[in-house]
Design a protein around this motif. Structure first.
Motif, PDB file in Angstrom:
ATOM      1  N   VAL A  22       0.839  -1.206   0.000  1.00  0.00           N
ATOM      2  CA  VAL A  22       0.000   0.000   0.000  1.00  0.00           C
ATOM      3  C   VAL A  22       0.873   1.254   0.000  1.00  0.00           C
ATOM      4  N   GLY A  23       1.941   1.242   0.791  1.00  0.00           N
ATOM      5  CA  GLY A  23       2.839   2.394   0.820  1.00  0.00           C
ATOM      6  C   GLY A  23       3.509   2.648  -0.516  1.00  0.00           C
ATOM      7  N   ALA A  24       3.917   1.580  -1.209  1.00  0.00           N
ATOM      8  CA  ALA A  24       4.535   1.725  -2.526  1.00  0.00           C
ATOM      9  C   ALA A  24       3.557   2.314  -3.534  1.00  0.00           C
ATOM     10  N   VAL A  25       2.323   1.835  -3.503  1.00  0.00           N
ATOM     11  CA  VAL A  25       1.300   2.356  -4.416  1.00  0.00           C
ATOM     12  C   VAL A  25       1.005   3.820  -4.103  1.00  0.00           C
ATOM     13  N   LEU A  26       0.918   4.175  -2.820  1.00  0.00           N
ATOM     14  CA  LEU A  26       0.683   5.565  -2.427  1.00  0.00           C
ATOM     15  C   LEU A  26       1.785   6.476  -2.955  1.00  0.00           C
ATOM     16  N   ALA A  27       3.037   6.045  -2.821  1.00  0.00           N
ATOM     17  CA  ALA A  27       4.163   6.844  -3.324  1.00  0.00           C
ATOM     18  C   ALA A  27       4.049   7.034  -4.830  1.00  0.00           C
ATOM     19  N   ALA A  28       3.702   5.952  -5.543  1.00  0.00           N
ATOM     20  CA  ALA A  28       3.592   6.043  -7.002  1.00  0.00           C
ATOM     21  C   ALA A  28       2.461   6.986  -7.426  1.00  0.00           C
ATOM     22  N   VAL A  29       1.329   6.912  -6.727  1.00  0.00           N
ATOM     23  CA  VAL A  29       0.202   7.802  -7.043  1.00  0.00           C
ATOM     24  C   VAL A  29       0.596   9.262  -6.825  1.00  0.00           C
ATOM     25  N   LEU A  30       1.280   9.536  -5.716  1.00  0.00           N
ATOM     26  CA  LEU A  30       1.739  10.901  -5.439  1.00  0.00           C
ATOM     27  C   LEU A  30       2.698  11.392  -6.531  1.00  0.00           C
ATOM     28  N   ILE A  31       3.644  10.547  -6.899  1.00  0.00           N
ATOM     29  CA  ILE A  31       4.632  10.932  -7.915  1.00  0.00           C
ATOM     30  C   ILE A  31       3.943  11.230  -9.235  1.00  0.00           C
ATOM     31  N   MET A  37       1.798   4.792 -18.251  1.00  0.00           N
ATOM     32  CA  MET A  37       1.091   4.548 -17.001  1.00  0.00           C
ATOM     33  C   MET A  37       1.007   3.046 -16.707  1.00  0.00           C
ATOM     34  N   LEU A  38       0.721   2.227 -17.715  1.00  0.00           N
ATOM     35  CA  LEU A  38       0.644   0.781 -17.510  1.00  0.00           C
ATOM     36  C   LEU A  38       1.989   0.216 -17.059  1.00  0.00           C
ATOM     37  N   LEU A  39       3.057   0.674 -17.713  1.00  0.00           N
ATOM     38  CA  LEU A  39       4.379   0.172 -17.378  1.00  0.00           C
ATOM     39  C   LEU A  39       4.824   0.655 -15.997  1.00  0.00           C
ATOM     40  N   LEU A  40       4.475   1.895 -15.656  1.00  0.00           N
ATOM     41  CA  LEU A  40       4.795   2.385 -14.315  1.00  0.00           C
ATOM     42  C   LEU A  40       4.046   1.586 -13.248  1.00  0.00           C
ATOM     43  N   LEU A  41       2.780   1.243 -13.528  1.00  0.00           N
ATOM     44  CA  LEU A  41       2.013   0.422 -12.589  1.00  0.00           C
ATOM     45  C   LEU A  41       2.668  -0.945 -12.409  1.00  0.00           C
ATOM     46  N   ALA A  42       3.150  -1.522 -13.518  1.00  0.00           N
ATOM     47  CA  ALA A  42       3.833  -2.812 -13.424  1.00  0.00           C
ATOM     48  C   ALA A  42       5.109  -2.690 -12.597  1.00  0.00           C
ATOM     49  N   ALA A  43       5.870  -1.599 -12.822  1.00  0.00           N
ATOM     50  CA  ALA A  43       7.115  -1.390 -12.060  1.00  0.00           C
ATOM     51  C   ALA A  43       6.830  -1.216 -10.579  1.00  0.00           C
ATOM     52  N   VAL A  44       5.793  -0.450 -10.265  1.00  0.00           N
ATOM     53  CA  VAL A  44       5.434  -0.209  -8.864  1.00  0.00           C
ATOM     54  C   VAL A  44       4.964  -1.506  -8.202  1.00  0.00           C
ATOM     55  N   ALA A  45       4.141  -2.274  -8.910  1.00  0.00           N
ATOM     56  CA  ALA A  45       3.641  -3.526  -8.338  1.00  0.00           C
ATOM     57  C   ALA A  45       4.784  -4.514  -8.090  1.00  0.00           C
ATOM     58  N   LEU A  46       5.722  -4.610  -9.041  1.00  0.00           N
ATOM     59  CA  LEU A  46       6.867  -5.500  -8.862  1.00  0.00           C
ATOM     60  C   LEU A  46       7.729  -5.058  -7.674  1.00  0.00           C
ATOM     61  N   ALA A  47       8.020  -3.748  -7.626  1.00  0.00           N
ATOM     62  CA  ALA A  47       8.849  -3.237  -6.524  1.00  0.00           C
ATOM     63  C   ALA A  47       8.120  -3.361  -5.190  1.00  0.00           C
ATOM     64  N   GLY A  48       6.833  -2.990  -5.173  1.00  0.00           N
ATOM     65  CA  GLY A  48       6.067  -3.045  -3.930  1.00  0.00           C
ATOM     66  C   GLY A  48       5.942  -4.462  -3.395  1.00  0.00           C
ATOM     67  N   ALA A  49       5.644  -5.420  -4.286  1.00  0.00           N
ATOM     68  CA  ALA A  49       5.534  -6.812  -3.848  1.00  0.00           C
ATOM     69  C   ALA A  49       6.875  -7.331  -3.337  1.00  0.00           C
ATOM     70  N   SER A  50       7.955  -6.978  -4.031  1.00  0.00           N
ATOM     71  CA  SER A  50       9.298  -7.427  -3.615  1.00  0.00           C
ATOM     72  C   SER A  50       9.703  -6.811  -2.283  1.00  0.00           C
ATOM     73  N   VAL A  51       9.485  -5.505  -2.148  1.00  0.00           N
ATOM     74  CA  VAL A  51       9.833  -4.808  -0.908  1.00  0.00           C
ATOM     75  C   VAL A  51       8.983  -5.318   0.253  1.00  0.00           C
ATOM     76  N   SER A  52       7.728  -5.665  -0.025  1.00  0.00           N
ATOM     77  CA  SER A  52       6.842  -6.109   1.049  1.00  0.00           C
ATOM     78  C   SER A  52       7.359  -7.380   1.716  1.00  0.00           C
ATOM     79  N   VAL A  53       8.093  -8.211   0.973  1.00  0.00           N
ATOM     80  CA  VAL A  53       8.616  -9.456   1.533  1.00  0.00           C
ATOM     81  C   VAL A  53      10.060  -9.303   1.998  1.00  0.00           C
ATOM     82  N   GLY A  54      10.883  -8.581   1.222  1.00  0.00           N
ATOM     83  CA  GLY A  54      12.310  -8.524   1.499  1.00  0.00           C
ATOM     84  C   GLY A  54      12.819  -7.236   2.091  1.00  0.00           C
ATOM     85  N   GLY A  55      11.944  -6.261   2.319  1.00  0.00           N
ATOM     86  CA  GLY A  55      12.409  -4.986   2.838  1.00  0.00           C
ATOM     87  C   GLY A  55      12.985  -4.102   1.744  1.00  0.00           C
TER      88      GLY A  55
END
Length: 331
Positions: A128-137, A240-258
């Motif tokens: 959720v935090g990663a998505v929030l940051a992406a929406v703000l940006i 926008m689609l590619l940025l969403l994919a990048a955010v989802a990949l980073a957010g999911a990865s960060v959510s598990v590995g920090g």
């Protein structure tokens, strides 16, 4: 098949073999040593209960998570570097990691380290935090469209803001919560199990093929907005689609590995040096390199000061920081 394509395929095959070799080495190494013969016997179901516990409950899920996170962070960085036309862009610099980190720190601060809620809710909180940051940006960058330079400048500003908020809340924590937040922010995959693997796997299995499918679009965007439009690409929609994919990949990865830094910056650079700038091969190479580098970093972190561990994010930062300085000196 051209000689260039043959070379690229050989490089990708070599990286895959290196990953398998690193997996086998990592299975053997740790506080409790397991010989190659014992690993083989355990994998075919004839190992002792202790070795089954070590390999299947502790080492294998952690290694698979390292492979998934490495591939996800690498591809996320490759997307961001293409859509922003900036070779120094990655999820950490653009504020996606710090957005996820702020959400986690805020959650730990508000819940006072409730163990049950932390185990199940922390990954979702980071996403959720990663998505929030992406929406703000994206929303702040929008002005009759989004230009790459505005996107990266706003991302750097958002990153600084979230990083400052993280420090503010960390300073207000008690020592136990402060330690937990610090370990998570430094990047850490110890203590993960198969449930974390299953939570991360769908994101990688869906978004990696989607990104490779969009390789030709990334090639067009890399040429600039006007050229991409001339080639028939719907620039804003695709970005926008590619940025969403990048955010989802980073957010999911960060959510598990920090918040593992530099991985999304370094691996696309190395991939382009190995196979060139065309995304169809460079994306696959980036995923393989990211998986290999994070797995190797985790193996080093687990064993170099055994029985103590160094968080994998610190090992990656040491390796990636050196390469980052090299890039700055060369560019």
């Amino acid at each position: 098949m051209t000689s260039h394509s043959k070379k690229d395929r050989l490089i990708m095959a070599g990286l895959f073999i290196a990953i398998i070799a690193t997996l086998l080495i990592s299975l053997n190494m740790g506080t409790m040593r397991v010989t190659p013969a014992e690993v083989f016997q355990t994998l075919i179901g004839n190992g002792s209960e202790q070795n089954q516990l070590i390999l299947f409950d502790f080492r294998l899920p952690r290694m698979i998570i390292a492979l998934l996170i490495g591939a996800g962070m690498g591809i996320s960085g490759a997307i961001l570097q293409s859509v922003t036309h900036n070779e120094l862009a990655d999820p950490g610099i653009l504020g996606i990691n710090s957005g996820a980190g702020f959400a986690v720190v805020l959650f730990i601060y508000l819940t006072h380290n409730n163990p049950v809620s932390t185990v199940f809710v922390l990954p979702l909180t980071a996403l959720v935090g990663a998505v929030l940051a992406a929406v703000l940006i994206y929303s702040i960058s929008w002005k009759n469209g989004v230009t790459p330079i505005r996107l990266i400048l706003v991302g750097i500003g958002i990153n600084a803001a979230f990083s400052a908020l993280i420090i503010v809340f960390q300073l207000r924590m008690d020592p136990d919560n402060f330690t937990q937040a610090t370990i998570w922010l430094s990047g850490n995959i110890s203590g993960t199990d198969w449930s974390y693997t299953l939570a991360l796997l769908p994101w990688i299995l869906i978004l990696l093929p989607f990104t490779i499918y969009k390789a030709s679009t990334l090639d067009a965007l890399n040429l600039g907005d006007e050229t991409a439009q001339g080639l028939g690409a719907a620039v804003e929609k695709e970005r926008m689609l590619l940025l969403l994919a990048a955010v989802a990949l980073a957010g999911a990865s960060v959510s598990v590995g920090g918040a593992i830094a530099f991985l999304g910056l370094v691996t696309p650079h190395l991939a382009r040096k190995l196979v060139g700038v065309r995304h169809r091969h460079s994306l696959i190479t980036t995923a393989l390199l990211g998986a290999l580098l994070l797995l190797a970093a985790d193996t080093i972190g687990r064993n170099i000061l055994s029985p103590s561990e160094i968080p994998v994010g610190l090992v990656v930062s040491l390796l990636g920081g050196g390469y980052f300085v090299y890039l700055l000196m060369k560019s």
